[in-house]
Scaffold this active site. Structure first.
Site, PDB file in Angstrom:
ATOM      1  N   MET A  30       0.842  -1.196   0.000  1.00 62.14           N
ATOM      2  CA  MET A  30       0.000   0.000   0.000  1.00 62.14           C
ATOM      3  C   MET A  30       0.881   1.252   0.000  1.00 62.14           C
ATOM      4  O   MET A  30       0.425   2.341   0.376  1.00 62.14           O
ATOM      5  CB  MET A  30      -0.937  -0.002   1.200  1.00 62.14           C
ATOM      6  CG  MET A  30      -1.907  -1.179   1.157  1.00 62.14           C
ATOM      7  SD  MET A  30      -3.426  -0.888   2.055  1.00 62.14           S
ATOM      8  CE  MET A  30      -2.785  -0.672   3.688  1.00 62.14           C
ATOM      9  N   GLY A  31       2.131   1.094  -0.396  1.00 61.59           N
ATOM     10  CA  GLY A  31       3.028   2.242  -0.475  1.00 61.59           C
ATOM     11  C   GLY A  31       3.554   2.663   0.878  1.00 61.59           C
ATOM     12  O   GLY A  31       3.510   1.872   1.830  1.00 61.59           O
ATOM     13  N   HIS A  34       9.038   1.141   3.356  1.00 59.78           N
ATOM     14  CA  HIS A  34      10.126   1.163   4.336  1.00 59.78           C
ATOM     15  C   HIS A  34      11.001  -0.073   4.073  1.00 59.78           C
ATOM     16  O   HIS A  34      10.654  -0.921   3.224  1.00 59.78           O
ATOM     17  CB  HIS A  34       9.559   1.201   5.755  1.00 59.78           C
ATOM     18  CG  HIS A  34       8.559   0.122   6.052  1.00 59.78           C
ATOM     19  ND1 HIS A  34       8.887  -1.211   6.094  1.00 59.78           N
ATOM     20  CD2 HIS A  34       7.219   0.172   6.274  1.00 59.78           C
ATOM     21  CE1 HIS A  34       7.817  -1.928   6.367  1.00 59.78           C
ATOM     22  NE2 HIS A  34       6.778  -1.108   6.465  1.00 59.78           N
ATOM     23  N   HIS A  37       9.342  -3.538   3.431  1.00 55.31           N
ATOM     24  CA  HIS A  37       8.840  -3.790   2.074  1.00 55.31           C
ATOM     25  C   HIS A  37       9.996  -4.137   1.135  1.00 55.31           C
ATOM     26  O   HIS A  37       9.898  -5.049   0.312  1.00 55.31           O
ATOM     27  CB  HIS A  37       8.148  -2.546   1.502  1.00 55.31           C
ATOM     28  CG  HIS A  37       6.912  -2.118   2.232  1.00 55.31           C
ATOM     29  ND1 HIS A  37       6.820  -0.939   2.915  1.00 55.31           N
ATOM     30  CD2 HIS A  37       5.706  -2.725   2.376  1.00 55.31           C
ATOM     31  CE1 HIS A  37       5.610  -0.821   3.439  1.00 55.31           C
ATOM     32  NE2 HIS A  37       4.913  -1.889   3.123  1.00 55.31           N
ATOM     33  N   GLY A 149       4.621 -10.449   4.135  1.00 55.19           N
ATOM     34  CA  GLY A 149       5.367 -10.374   5.390  1.00 55.19           C
ATOM     35  C   GLY A 149       4.681 -11.119   6.527  1.00 55.19           C
ATOM     36  O   GLY A 149       3.453 -11.124   6.625  1.00 55.19           O
ATOM     37  N   ASP A 152       2.151  -9.202   9.034  1.00 56.64           N
ATOM     38  CA  ASP A 152       0.687  -9.298   8.984  1.00 56.64           C
ATOM     39  C   ASP A 152       0.330 -10.777   9.002  1.00 56.64           C
ATOM     40  O   ASP A 152      -0.017 -11.365   7.977  1.00 56.64           O
ATOM     41  CB  ASP A 152       0.161  -8.599   7.730  1.00 56.64           C
ATOM     42  CG  ASP A 152       0.494  -7.128   7.750  1.00 56.64           C
ATOM     43  OD1 ASP A 152      -0.279  -6.356   8.315  1.00 56.64           O
ATOM     44  OD2 ASP A 152       1.562  -6.741   7.232  1.00 56.64           O
ATOM     45  N   GLN A 155      -3.100 -12.062   7.966  1.00 56.05           N
ATOM     46  CA  GLN A 155      -3.295 -11.760   6.537  1.00 56.05           C
ATOM     47  C   GLN A 155      -2.664 -12.841   5.660  1.00 56.05           C
ATOM     48  O   GLN A 155      -3.281 -13.337   4.717  1.00 56.05           O
ATOM     49  CB  GLN A 155      -2.676 -10.399   6.217  1.00 56.05           C
ATOM     50  CG  GLN A 155      -2.555 -10.093   4.743  1.00 56.05           C
ATOM     51  CD  GLN A 155      -2.124  -8.658   4.493  1.00 56.05           C
ATOM     52  OE1 GLN A 155      -2.928  -7.748   4.581  1.00 56.05           O
ATOM     53  NE2 GLN A 155      -0.854  -8.452   4.201  1.00 56.05           N
ATOM     54  N   SER A 188       4.349   1.199   7.957  1.00 56.92           N
ATOM     55  CA  SER A 188       4.071   2.504   7.331  1.00 56.92           C
ATOM     56  C   SER A 188       3.440   3.459   8.335  1.00 56.92           C
ATOM     57  O   SER A 188       3.547   4.676   8.205  1.00 56.92           O
ATOM     58  CB  SER A 188       3.127   2.322   6.147  1.00 56.92           C
ATOM     59  OG  SER A 188       3.669   1.403   5.235  1.00 56.92           O
ATOM     60  N   ARG A 189       2.763   2.894   9.327  1.00 59.22           N
ATOM     61  CA  ARG A 189       2.074   3.743  10.307  1.00 59.22           C
ATOM     62  C   ARG A 189       3.038   4.342  11.327  1.00 59.22           C
ATOM     63  O   ARG A 189       2.659   5.272  12.050  1.00 59.22           O
ATOM     64  CB  ARG A 189       0.994   2.936  11.031  1.00 59.22           C
ATOM     65  CG  ARG A 189      -0.201   2.623  10.148  1.00 59.22           C
ATOM     66  CD  ARG A 189      -1.325   2.004  10.947  1.00 59.22           C
ATOM     67  NE  ARG A 189      -2.530   1.857  10.153  1.00 59.22           N
ATOM     68  CZ  ARG A 189      -2.795   0.801   9.389  1.00 59.22           C
ATOM     69  NH1 ARG A 189      -1.930  -0.192   9.318  1.00 59.22           N
ATOM     70  NH2 ARG A 189      -3.920   0.743   8.691  1.00 59.22           N
TER      71      ARG A 189
HETATM   72  P1  AMP Z   1       1.476  -2.999   3.481  1.00 57.67           P
HETATM   73  O1  AMP Z   1       2.009  -1.954   2.563  1.00 57.67           O
HETATM   74  O2  AMP Z   1       1.473  -2.579   4.918  1.00 57.67           O
HETATM   75  O3  AMP Z   1       0.184  -3.580   3.020  1.00 57.67           O
HETATM   76  O4  AMP Z   1       2.527  -4.191   3.434  1.00 57.67           O
HETATM   77  C1  AMP Z   1       2.877  -4.811   2.234  1.00 57.67           C
HETATM   78  C2  AMP Z   1       3.616  -6.087   2.530  1.00 57.67           C
HETATM   79  O5  AMP Z   1       4.793  -5.781   3.272  1.00 57.67           O
HETATM   80  C3  AMP Z   1       2.793  -7.049   3.391  1.00 57.67           C
HETATM   81  O6  AMP Z   1       2.983  -8.371   2.920  1.00 57.67           O
HETATM   82  C4  AMP Z   1       3.379  -6.856   4.762  1.00 57.67           C
HETATM   83  O7  AMP Z   1       3.239  -7.990   5.593  1.00 57.67           O
HETATM   84  C5  AMP Z   1       4.833  -6.600   4.443  1.00 57.67           C
HETATM   85  N1  AMP Z   1       5.491  -5.905   5.541  1.00 57.67           N
HETATM   86  C6  AMP Z   1       5.016  -4.833   6.226  1.00 57.67           C
HETATM   87  N2  AMP Z   1       5.856  -4.508   7.214  1.00 57.67           N
HETATM   88  C7  AMP Z   1       6.885  -5.380   7.159  1.00 57.67           C
HETATM   89  C8  AMP Z   1       8.068  -5.578   7.929  1.00 57.67           C
HETATM   90  N3  AMP Z   1       8.355  -4.799   8.971  1.00 57.67           N
HETATM   91  N4  AMP Z   1       8.906  -6.581   7.596  1.00 57.67           N
HETATM   92  C9  AMP Z   1       8.615  -7.396   6.528  1.00 57.67           C
HETATM   93  N5  AMP Z   1       7.515  -7.272   5.779  1.00 57.67           N
HETATM   94  C10 AMP Z   1       6.662  -6.276   6.078  1.00 57.67           C
END
Ligand code: AMP
Length: 282
Positions: A30-31, A34, A37, A149, A152, A155, A188-189
């Site tokens: 979702m952009g 960090h 990602h 990741g 989540d 998820q 991201s938060r």
């Molecule tokens: P999001 O943008 O938050 O939807 O995350 C996109 C993908 O990045 C998802 O599969 C997350 O589980 C993964 N992700 C988010 N944070 C981390 C992290 N700290 N380490 C590894 N993967 C992550």
């Protein structure tokens, strides 16, 4: 690095790539990217001939409209990071491109307990929206490997079930959670945390680690260990705990014995910012 906005263009390009026999890896995001990602991009690059990353802030998975409004949008910076990581293709669809017929999910998969518990309890409809968009993205990209990741946790279990139920030809690769030096899971938060909140946030991973230690020692019962962890988090002024649970790592059911594979999952709010984290008893 190619930036593609339309499914049709994506299909056209990826069909060519597939004909060359390349393995396609896909990282949906979702952009507000960090290093967590980027670690997924790196893993995909290691295992695949071509890596596609999508950036799409999916409206249907936000049960709280304020959370959607406040979700950080940093497209320019994201593209620079992806370029530096040598990502091959970035798919950046519009809402209309992903939902040409509106938001209604007429063929929702029933995940039962797996989607109703934990996050499902606190974010009703979240997994329905998430799975709706992940399925659309998987059908658009048709990757061989999908990288998600462990951060989540629920998820990735649900996406595993989506793949199975819909008989999608893709293999899910779950990657470890990247953390800040003090242990806070990258998210991201996190940019929305003020100084005080950022300091408090370290208690999440600290408590998870302590709980894993107790589970390894196995001197106390699971329920007792869970209560200790929950109390530790609840005792921190400024942290509003939603749940702190020890569950079966495959089914998310309440464990009956210490011999099961276990995961500790938690969700908290600090100054209105919702953070989740988990650790597996390895
Ligand atoms: P999001 O943008 O938050 O939807 O995350 C996109 C993908 O990045 C998802 O599969 C997350 O589980 C993964 N992700 C988010 N944070 C981390 C992290 N700290 N380490 C590894 N993967 C992550």
């Amino acid at each position: 690095m190619l930036i593609i906005k339309r499914i049709e263009d994506l299909n056209q390009y990826l069909n060519k790539v597939k004909k060359q026999g390349k393995t396609i890896g896909f990282v949906p995001t979702m952009g507000a990217l960090h290093p967590g990602h980027i670690s997924l991009i790196a893993k995909s690059k290691k295992m695949c001939g071509l890596t596609v990353c999508s950036i799409f802030v999916n409206p249907t998975q936000f049960n709280d409209p304020a959370d959607f409004e406040k979700y950080p949008a940093t497209l320019e910076a994201d593209l620079l990071k992806l370029k530096a990581a040598k990502c091959d293709v970035v798919f950046v669809p519009s809402v209309l491109e992903m939902y040409p017929n509106g938001f209604k999910n007429t063929t929702a998969v029933d995940y039962g307990f797996l989607a109703d518990t934990l996050e499902g309890e606190f974010r009703p409809g979240h997994f329905n929206g998430m799975s709706q968009v992940v399925e659309k993205l998987l059908r658009a990209v048709k990757p061989h490997l999908l990288f998600m990741g462990q951060k989540d946790y629920q998820q990735q279990l649900i996406v595993g079930l989506l793949i199975k139920k819909r008989r999608l030809k893709v293999k899910l690769v779950t990657c470890p959670t990247l953390r800040e030096k003090d242990g806070l899971a990258m998210s991201s938060r996190n940019v929305r945390l003020g100084k005080r909140a950022r300091k408090l946030a370290v208690e999440i991973s600290k408590t998870l680690k302590q709980t894993i230690k107790e589970l390894r020692k196995m001197k106390l019962g699971i329920q007792e260990i869970q209560t200790l962890g929950a109390q530790a988090l609840q005792g921190v002024k400024g942290i509003e705990m939603e749940y702190f649970q020890i569950r079966n790592a495959l089914t998310l059911k309440h464990p009956k014995s210490k011999n099961e594979k276990l995961v500790v999952l938690t969700a908290v709010k600090i100054d209105g910012v919702r953070l989740i984290d988990n650790m597996i008893v390895g």
